[in-house]
Design a protein around this motif. Structure first.
Motif, short mmCIF file in Angstrom:
data_model
loop_
_atom_site.label_atom_id
_atom_site.label_comp_id
_atom_site.label_asym_id
_atom_site.label_seq_id
_atom_site.Cartn_x
_atom_site.Cartn_y
_atom_site.Cartn_z
N THR A 387 38.68 -47.06 -3.21
CA THR A 387 38.66 -46.22 -4.38
C THR A 387 39.08 -46.82 -5.70
N ILE A 388 38.28 -46.34 -6.70
CA ILE A 388 38.21 -47.17 -7.74
C ILE A 388 38.56 -46.40 -9.06
N GLY A 389 39.57 -46.71 -9.86
CA GLY A 389 39.81 -45.98 -11.22
C GLY A 389 39.44 -46.92 -12.22
N ILE A 390 38.73 -46.18 -13.00
CA ILE A 390 38.37 -46.86 -14.61
C ILE A 390 38.96 -46.25 -15.69
N VAL A 391 39.70 -46.85 -16.38
CA VAL A 391 40.47 -46.27 -17.50
C VAL A 391 40.33 -47.47 -18.45
N GLY A 392 40.98 -47.03 -19.76
CA GLY A 392 41.01 -47.84 -21.01
C GLY A 392 40.08 -47.57 -21.92
N PRO A 393 40.14 -48.07 -23.13
CA PRO A 393 39.41 -47.66 -24.43
C PRO A 393 37.93 -48.11 -24.38
N SER A 415 27.25 -47.31 -20.40
CA SER A 415 28.56 -47.60 -20.40
C SER A 415 28.96 -48.08 -19.03
N LEU A 416 30.20 -48.69 -18.94
CA LEU A 416 30.68 -49.18 -17.67
C LEU A 416 30.64 -48.34 -16.65
N THR A 417 31.21 -46.88 -16.98
CA THR A 417 31.32 -45.84 -15.98
C THR A 417 29.95 -45.50 -15.51
N VAL A 418 28.94 -45.39 -16.40
CA VAL A 418 27.67 -45.15 -15.99
C VAL A 418 27.25 -46.44 -14.93
N GLY A 419 27.47 -47.22 -15.34
CA GLY A 419 27.01 -48.46 -14.35
C GLY A 419 27.57 -48.25 -13.02
N ALA A 420 28.93 -47.98 -13.13
CA ALA A 420 29.69 -47.88 -11.95
C ALA A 420 29.25 -46.82 -10.95
N ARG A 421 28.91 -45.77 -11.48
CA ARG A 421 28.29 -44.58 -10.49
C ARG A 421 27.29 -45.15 -9.50
N HIS A 422 26.49 -46.18 -9.87
CA HIS A 422 25.45 -46.57 -8.86
C HIS A 422 26.05 -47.20 -8.04
N LYS A 425 30.96 -44.13 -4.68
CA LYS A 425 31.12 -42.35 -4.90
C LYS A 425 32.56 -41.85 -4.77
N GLN A 426 33.50 -43.16 -5.23
CA GLN A 426 34.89 -42.86 -4.93
C GLN A 426 35.61 -43.35 -6.09
N LEU A 427 34.97 -42.82 -7.30
CA LEU A 427 35.55 -43.17 -8.48
C LEU A 427 36.20 -42.40 -9.21
N HIS A 428 37.25 -42.61 -10.00
CA HIS A 428 38.36 -41.81 -10.51
C HIS A 428 38.26 -42.28 -11.99
N ILE A 429 37.64 -41.64 -12.99
CA ILE A 429 37.36 -41.93 -14.28
C ILE A 429 38.12 -41.25 -15.10
N ALA A 430 38.98 -41.60 -16.31
CA ALA A 430 39.73 -41.29 -17.09
C ALA A 430 38.83 -40.17 -17.90
N LYS A 431 39.17 -38.73 -18.14
CA LYS A 431 38.68 -38.00 -18.94
C LYS A 431 39.08 -37.93 -20.32
N LEU A 459 40.55 -51.76 -15.71
CA LEU A 459 41.09 -51.56 -16.99
C LEU A 459 40.28 -52.28 -17.97
N ALA A 460 39.54 -51.38 -18.82
CA ALA A 460 38.38 -51.73 -19.70
C ALA A 460 39.11 -51.94 -21.06
N LEU A 461 39.27 -53.16 -21.68
CA LEU A 461 39.74 -53.43 -22.69
C LEU A 461 39.02 -54.23 -23.78
N GLY A 462 39.25 -54.48 -24.96
CA GLY A 462 38.67 -55.35 -26.01
C GLY A 462 38.66 -54.80 -27.54
N GLU A 463 37.73 -55.37 -27.99
CA GLU A 463 37.45 -55.16 -29.42
C GLU A 463 36.48 -53.98 -29.71
N ALA A 464 37.01 -53.21 -30.80
CA ALA A 464 35.76 -52.37 -31.29
C ALA A 464 34.72 -53.41 -32.07
#
Length: 716
Positions: A387-393, A415-422, A425-431, A459-464
């Motif tokens: 099970t994978i959680g994807i959070v962060g800016p 985006s990363l979350t769109v790519g991850a869905r491929h 099926k056990q994704l928990h993505i912050a709303k 945890l997806a971080l970085g610069e704008a």
């Protein structure tokens, strides 16, 4: 058009027409909306006649608009001379590839050439003729915002990428291949060495250092056939590059033999006034013309004063004629006299721009550019049952193109979350999205709740995007404080934590070293989120290696691998106080040049030289076995480093002199060889000439600049 016809065309031009050929104006001056150009015309104090005769145009977008602009321009041009359409196409036109710093980290010249070729095709069918790329400035200070446009800190690697970019943009038949554009190498010279990493700032270095480290990239691009050179904003030996006669006339024209077009950067001619070397626009025009600057971008010192300078005998009309002829020659080399619309074609534009094929290319190049920095206990690649959680800016962010994606659209980025869905099926993505600078209480609570409930947190971080690029220098290259607070909160509850980074520069990552894995994705372009997911789930084994060192702390900056030794080297006695070291941190980079991990491990062994002596005109072969000790297939970048132990001047402790990328199957061993010649051992001596010194040389072959198998040989 034959050369004699170009000369005849030049003879037919009035003085005013010739002067106007040297002016570049932005696309707004040719807009159908009157108000779009009336203000800029008033600001520059130019007439409709000057606009109609200005020789080149900046930033026209789209085939339809390019055809309209060219049609109207040629109707008003007395001699039917076409305008030349230029733009900043840095790492993609509409299909955006990884930023150049990421491309440098691919160590793949084929990837760089592929990016440039796709970019050229999209730009050409959209009506453009010239790109202001490649930028080959060597950069050792990650505080500088424009480091994202560079391929890194090493002269040898930068030169190889410069060649690849030019080849990709221009192809082999620029006059007839309308899917290509002319390349403009920039910024001449040494702009990447701006003091304190501050954009537009002064550069101060010896001539020997300039020639040895900073000029080779430009020279390589010119030898590959680059048609234009852009001057830099900075001073060189106290004189602005745009008015530096020694730099442009002696070095570029005479020594390098460049007879193509030199263009100023935006407003750089007039900026010689605040630099303090010209009292007014007239003096600035005189300095730039004497420095053989052919095109003045978006200021009008030439337009207002060149004719007057010629009348006064301060500038010879022959100098003007030479500049105009170089511009006409470039237009001719692009085939514009016979084909003024060149590649502009709305049907081909619709077919090729952002095509499925080009998006796939962007995805594959991004895969090659993503660097795995850390992977404790092999938390990566992710297993499908977890099970994978994807959070962060940056989790669902499409702000992944980078600051120089002129035609790119964030809405078209994956985006990363769109790519991850491929892959899961056990994704928990912050709303609730986290802000780049301070996550809200709601976002923080949701992120920590997800982190508690999953096997692995991404945890997806970085610069704008706006935090790097031109005019985006930073004194503090850590992640924003709000992201570090988010990291601490997630780290305290997560079972396993993977940090991904989108950014345009090397960062100080000391505060997130507790992560189990760290993945540097840079600004990866249109297909970046998908490419990052390909890496995280192991569909692709990461192969990228850093082309620029990451500091342990910003206080070490500038930090780079190929430093000169000191009289009191730290390595000679680490416990001694009076050696070259910091009291409060390491001397070394957190992640050095050439560093990067892949899934699985390799071993370097059995380094052999064909001879322990090398003489001029001969070569020796250095060979090593590279052993894949894992079940993973991988791309390995084998790196060759040399050191001149005793030389006429202090030499770097190690310098990259070759690299090869090999494919290794599971448990496969390959022997990799390099040819070492006397030419590889040359450097710029105190007399400013290239040469080598007899004596002992050290040789390393390994996976990065800090690790390898070494031996010695003698140059006799």
């Amino acid at each position: 058009m034959e050369a004699e016809k170009l000369n005849e065309l030049l003879r037919q031009m009035t003085l005013e027409e010739k002067v106007d050929q040297l002016l570049q104006l932005a696309a707004d001056f040719y807009s159908e909306k009157a108000e779009a150009k009336t203000g800029p015309m008033a600001d520059l104090a130019i007439s409709d006649t000057t606009v109609n005769q200005a020789g080149t145009t900046l930033g026209v977008s789209g085939a339809k608009e390019a055809i309209r602009v060219q049609t109207n321009y040629m109707k008003k041009n007395r001699l039917g001379i076409p305008t030349l359409l230029m733009a900043d196409i840095i790492h993609g036109f509409r299909t955006i590839f990884p930023i150049p710093l990421a491309l440098g980290s691919s160590w793949s010249l084929a990837a760089a050439e592929r990016m440039a070729s796709v970019s050229a095709k999209e730009a050409a069918v959209s009506g453009l003729h010239v790109t202001f790329s490649p930028m080959v400035d060597l950069v050792r200070d990650p505080r500088w915002g424009r480091v994202m446009e560079s391929t890194g800190e090493d002269a040898f690697l930068n030169a190889r990428f410069a060649e690849a970019f030019v080849k990709g943009y221009q192809g082999t038949d620029l006059a007839n291949d309308f899917f290509r554009v002319a390349a403009c190498v920039k910024h001449f010279a040494a702009y990447g060495a701006a003091i304190a990493g501050r954009d537009y700032n002064t550069v101060n270095m010896s001539e020997r250092q300039l020639r040895d480290q900073y000029l080779p990239g430009y020279k390589a691009a010119l030898e590959a056939g680059a048609k234009l050179v852009m001057t830099s904003f900075n001073t060189v030996d106290g004189i602005p590059a745009t008015g530096n006669e020694w730099l442009s006339k002696q070095v570029l024209r005479n020594e390098f033999g460049f007879d193509g077009v030199v263009i100023s950067d935006w407003g750089a001619v007039k900026e010689m006034i605040p630099h303090g070397v010209a009292a007014n626009e007239k003096e600035a025009a005189q300095l730039a013309m004497n420095a053989t600057v052919d095109i003045e971008m978006m200021t009008t010192c030439y337009s207002h004063y060149l004719a007057e300078l010629i009348a006064e005998g301060k500038i010879k009309e022959a100098q003007l004629d030479e500049a105009v002829l170089r511009i006409l020659t470039l237009k001719n080399e692009l085939g514009l006299f016979e084909h003024p619309f060149r590649g502009a074609n709305e049907e081909l534009e619709a077919q090729h721009v952002l095509s499925k094929e080009h998006r796939q290319a962007a995805r594959e190049v991004a895969q090659q550019s993503i660097v795995l920095l850390k992977n404790e206990q092999e938390v990566l690649p992710l297993k499908p049952e977890l099970t994978i959680g994807i959070v962060g800016p940056a989790a669902s962010s499409q702000d992944i193109l980078g600051a120089w994606s002129w035609q790119g659209r964030q809405a078209e980025a994956t985006s990363l979350t769109v790519g991850a869905r491929h892959y899961s099926k056990q994704l928990h993505i912050a709303k609730e999205p986290c802000d780049y600078f301070q996550p809200s209480e709601v976002a923080l609570e949701e992120a920590t709740h997800i982190a508690r409930s999953v096997d692995v947190v991404i945890l997806a971080l970085g610069e704008a995007e706006w935090m790097s690029g031109e005019a985006a220098s930073r004194s503090d290259i850590r992640l924003p404080e709000g992201q570090l607070q988010l990291f601490d909160a997630i780290r305290s509850v997560a079972k396993k934590l993977v940090v991904t980074l989108y950014n345009g520069r090397p960062l100080d990552l000391e505060a997130i070293q507790a992560a189990d894995a760290i993945v540097e994705a840079w600004f990866p372009g249109t297909e970046g989120g998908q490419a990052l997911a390909d890496i995280l789930w192991g569909a692709v084994n990461p192969s990228a290696r850093l082309s620029m060192s990451f500091p342990t702390t910003v206080g070490q900056v500038p930090i780079y691998y190929n430093v000169e030794n000191t009289g009191r080297p730290y390595e000679s006695n680490p416990d001694e106080k009076y050696v070259s070291k910091y009291l409060d941190t390491s001397n070394y980079a957190r992640y050095p040049f050439g560093y990067g991990l892949s899934y699985g491990t390799v071993r370097y062994q059995k380094l052999q030289l064909s001879s322990t002596e090398l003489s001029a005109g001969q070569s020796l072969r250095a060979s090593i076995d590279v052993v894949n000790e894992s079940t993973y297939e991988r791309t390995e970048t084998v790196q060759l480093y040399l050191r001149d132990v005793v030389a006429m001047v202090a030499r770097p402790i190690k310098e990259l002199k070759g690299f090869k990328q090999i494919q290794l199957q599971a448990h496969e061993t390959k022997t990799v060889s390099f040819e070492v010649t006397e030419a590889l051992l040359r450097y710029v001596h105190p007399n400013q000439q290239w040469g080598s010194d007899p004596g002992e040389f050290e040789l390393w072959i390994g996976p990065n600049s800090a690790t390898g198998v070494n031996t010695t040989f003698q140059l006799v």
